[in-house]
Write a protein that holds these residues in place. Structure first.
Motif, PDB file in Angstrom:
ATOM      1  N   PHE A  16      14.979  -7.230   1.518  1.00  0.00           N
ATOM      2  CA  PHE A  16      13.931  -7.367   0.518  1.00  0.00           C
ATOM      3  C   PHE A  16      13.714  -8.849   0.209  1.00  0.00           C
ATOM      4  CE2 PHE A  16      13.833  -2.901  -0.246  1.00  0.00           C
ATOM      5  CZ  PHE A  16      12.596  -2.680  -0.842  1.00  0.00           C
ATOM      6  N   VAL A  61      13.304 -11.261  -2.022  1.00  0.00           N
ATOM      7  CA  VAL A  61      13.383 -11.403  -3.478  1.00  0.00           C
ATOM      8  C   VAL A  61      12.583 -12.604  -3.972  1.00  0.00           C
ATOM      9  CG1 VAL A  61      15.558 -10.181  -3.715  1.00  0.00           C
ATOM     10  CG2 VAL A  61      15.591 -12.626  -3.242  1.00  0.00           C
ATOM     11  N   GLU A  96       9.059 -11.517  -5.131  1.00  0.00           N
ATOM     12  CA  GLU A  96       8.892 -10.425  -6.098  1.00  0.00           C
ATOM     13  C   GLU A  96       7.691 -10.647  -7.019  1.00  0.00           C
ATOM     14  OE1 GLU A  96      11.324  -7.936  -9.552  1.00  0.00           O
ATOM     15  OE2 GLU A  96      12.345  -9.528  -8.427  1.00  0.00           O
ATOM     16  N   TRP A 119       4.502 -10.390  -5.017  1.00  0.00           N
ATOM     17  CA  TRP A 119       4.339  -8.989  -4.588  1.00  0.00           C
ATOM     18  C   TRP A 119       3.663  -8.190  -5.687  1.00  0.00           C
ATOM     19  CZ3 TRP A 119       7.771  -6.264  -0.674  1.00  0.00           C
ATOM     20  CH2 TRP A 119       7.631  -4.872  -0.715  1.00  0.00           C
ATOM     21  N   PHE A 166       7.711  -3.940  -6.559  1.00  0.00           N
ATOM     22  CA  PHE A 166       8.865  -4.475  -5.843  1.00  0.00           C
ATOM     23  C   PHE A 166      10.159  -3.822  -6.316  1.00  0.00           C
ATOM     24  CE2 PHE A 166      12.373  -7.355  -5.175  1.00  0.00           C
ATOM     25  CZ  PHE A 166      12.153  -7.892  -3.918  1.00  0.00           C
ATOM     26  N   GLU A 167      10.375  -3.817  -7.644  1.00  0.00           N
ATOM     27  CA  GLU A 167      11.646  -3.343  -8.172  1.00  0.00           C
ATOM     28  C   GLU A 167      11.827  -1.837  -7.969  1.00  0.00           C
ATOM     29  OE1 GLU A 167       8.646  -3.111 -11.484  1.00  0.00           O
ATOM     30  OE2 GLU A 167       9.227  -4.661 -10.039  1.00  0.00           O
ATOM     31  N   GLN A 206      12.746  -1.445  -4.215  1.00  0.00           N
ATOM     32  CA  GLN A 206      14.088  -1.972  -3.981  1.00  0.00           C
ATOM     33  C   GLN A 206      15.144  -0.980  -4.464  1.00  0.00           C
ATOM     34  OE1 GLN A 206      15.297  -5.512  -6.245  1.00  0.00           O
ATOM     35  NE2 GLN A 206      16.095  -6.394  -4.353  1.00  0.00           N
ATOM     36  N   ASN A 207      14.921  -0.396  -5.639  1.00  0.00           N
ATOM     37  CA  ASN A 207      15.846   0.628  -6.138  1.00  0.00           C
ATOM     38  C   ASN A 207      15.838   1.848  -5.225  1.00  0.00           C
ATOM     39  OD1 ASN A 207      17.453   1.989  -8.466  1.00  0.00           O
ATOM     40  ND2 ASN A 207      15.746   3.379  -8.114  1.00  0.00           N
ATOM     41  N   TRP A 212      15.271   1.978  -2.055  1.00  0.00           N
ATOM     42  CA  TRP A 212      15.937   1.670  -0.789  1.00  0.00           C
ATOM     43  C   TRP A 212      17.460   1.688  -0.924  1.00  0.00           C
ATOM     44  CZ3 TRP A 212      15.126   1.895   4.103  1.00  0.00           C
ATOM     45  CH2 TRP A 212      15.892   1.162   5.010  1.00  0.00           C
ATOM     46  N   GLN A 213      17.978   1.342  -2.082  1.00  0.00           N
ATOM     47  CA  GLN A 213      19.428   1.273  -2.263  1.00  0.00           C
ATOM     48  C   GLN A 213      20.102   2.616  -2.019  1.00  0.00           C
ATOM     49  OE1 GLN A 213      19.892  -0.433  -6.170  1.00  0.00           O
ATOM     50  NE2 GLN A 213      19.422  -2.506  -5.467  1.00  0.00           N
ATOM     51  N   LEU A 258      15.113  -1.522   7.376  1.00  0.00           N
ATOM     52  CA  LEU A 258      14.000  -2.072   6.615  1.00  0.00           C
ATOM     53  C   LEU A 258      13.051  -2.840   7.542  1.00  0.00           C
ATOM     54  CD1 LEU A 258      13.374  -2.016   3.555  1.00  0.00           C
ATOM     55  CD2 LEU A 258      14.388  -4.297   3.406  1.00  0.00           C
ATOM     56  N   THR A 271      15.129   0.597 -14.273  1.00  0.00           N
ATOM     57  CA  THR A 271      14.240  -0.439 -13.754  1.00  0.00           C
ATOM     58  C   THR A 271      12.920  -0.431 -14.512  1.00  0.00           C
ATOM     59  OG1 THR A 271      15.232  -0.383 -11.549  1.00  0.00           O
ATOM     60  CG2 THR A 271      12.984  -1.206 -11.713  1.00  0.00           C
TER      61      THR A 271
END
Length: 339
Positions: free
Chosen positions: A9, A11, A14, A17, A33-34, A37-38, A40-41, A54, A244
């Protein structure tokens, strides 16, 4: 446009984005973005394997970010596929992140880049889920892919009902079918006049957020289907999405309490002057008070009184959505194969 592959990602992008998203063809919380990202974790709460890779593609013009293809690579339907980050189950709307005026150039450049870049995993299929029927990507993909001599198919995958709000509670009620209007008022009045105490509230205190998340997940778990859905990985994904959204100021986690007990809850995104109705939970001990309907009524009144323009029920054609006055839209799946 200058295209670049990101396998982590980015960062450092961000802020850009999310700024580009606010001007994009599809401005939804699932593309922030956030949020991604969450997602994908946990690979979407365990929907995808840990070896998924990714494949975020960005495009710049004159050192400005002008396009993002938020993708990942995995096996899907027996083929090697590139898909939107967020696919499939828990992110209702997905798309490319690009301004309308840059869309055609971006799509054409992206398709060429996905074919030519040596570090992009080998793929047989570009499988794009959850595109709203209002997205200009649908027509542009059809045109650009056909021009390259590839195969493209589009299919409707789900309903996505939405209420356009008038900004006035009484005007909203007047727009409903007479029977439904009477039913909603009756259920709210029955609870408010009952010999029980009741209140509803929106979570605002960060110090109580973890506890409120636990209450919400406990209410969800009273539904057997949702209990099965809430695996350990999915709980991590949903808790992360709630935290988030709270941190970024667009969470609406609301509860209805009856006699001091949690009777119903809604997890929504309060974003871009819309309410996005994401998930809910009910306490079966209070079914006689119709807590889900009552809380939904309170949320609709709140949305009208606080300048929200849409009440988006998102994917699913459950009957109650239409009884509250929602009108249909649809989401699509676009499948592209190289020939």
């Amino acid at each position: 446009m200058d295209f670049k592959l990101h396998t982590l990602f980015p960062v450092d992008l961000e802020k850009e984005w999310n700024g580009l998203l606010a001007q994009s063809i599809t401005h939804v919380p699932f593309l922030r973005f956030e949020y991604l990202q969450n997602w994908w974790q946990t690979r979407g709460g365990g929907e995808w394997p840990s070896d998924a890779r990714l494949v975020i593609i960005t495009a710049h013009k004159d050192d400005h970010l002008v396009g993002i293809a938020p993708l990942f690579h995995s096996q899907h339907d027996g083929k090697s596929a590139l898909l939107f980050l967020g696919s499939i189950e828990i992110s209702d709307y997905l798309d490319f992140i690009v301004r309308p005026g840059d869309l055609s150039t971006f799509i054409e450049g992206l398709l060429a880049f996905l074919t030519a870049h040596p570090d992009i995993p080998q793929w047989d299929m570009l499988d794009l889920y959850n595109l709203l029927d209002s997205s200009p990507s649908l027509d542009q993909l059809q045109q650009s892919v056909t021009a390259m001599g590839w195969s493209v198919t589009t299919a409707v995958t789900n309903h996505a009902p939405v209420i356009n709000l008038p900004g006035d509670w009484e005007e909203y009620l007047a727009s409903l079918d007479k029977k439904q209007r009477h039913e909603l008022r009756r259920k709210i009045r029955r609870l408010e006049e009952a010999e029980v105490s009741s209140k509803w509230y929106i979570v605002e205190d960060e110090n109580s957020l973890d506890e409120e998340i636990d209450h919400f997940l406990a209410l969800m778990s009273q539904d057997p289907e949702k209990e099965a859905f809430l695996t350990e990985e999915m709980v991590t994904a949903m808790s992360g999405a709630i935290k988030t959204a709270f941190a970024q100021g667009y969470l609406q986690l609301s509860f209805l309490e009856i006699d001091g007990q949690k009777a119903a809850a809604y997890f929504n995104f309060n974003y871009d002057h819309h309410l996005w109705i994401y998930n809910s939970g009910l306490n079966r001990d209070f079914y006689s008070y119709s807590p889900g309907w009552v809380l939904l009524g309170y949320l609709l009144r709140w949305a009208n009184e606080n300048g929200r323009t849409k009440f988006d029920f998102m994917r699913g054609d459950e009957d109650y959505k239409y009884r509250f006055g929602a009108k249909d839209r649809f989401v699509h799946r676009v499948t592209i194969s190289r020939q």
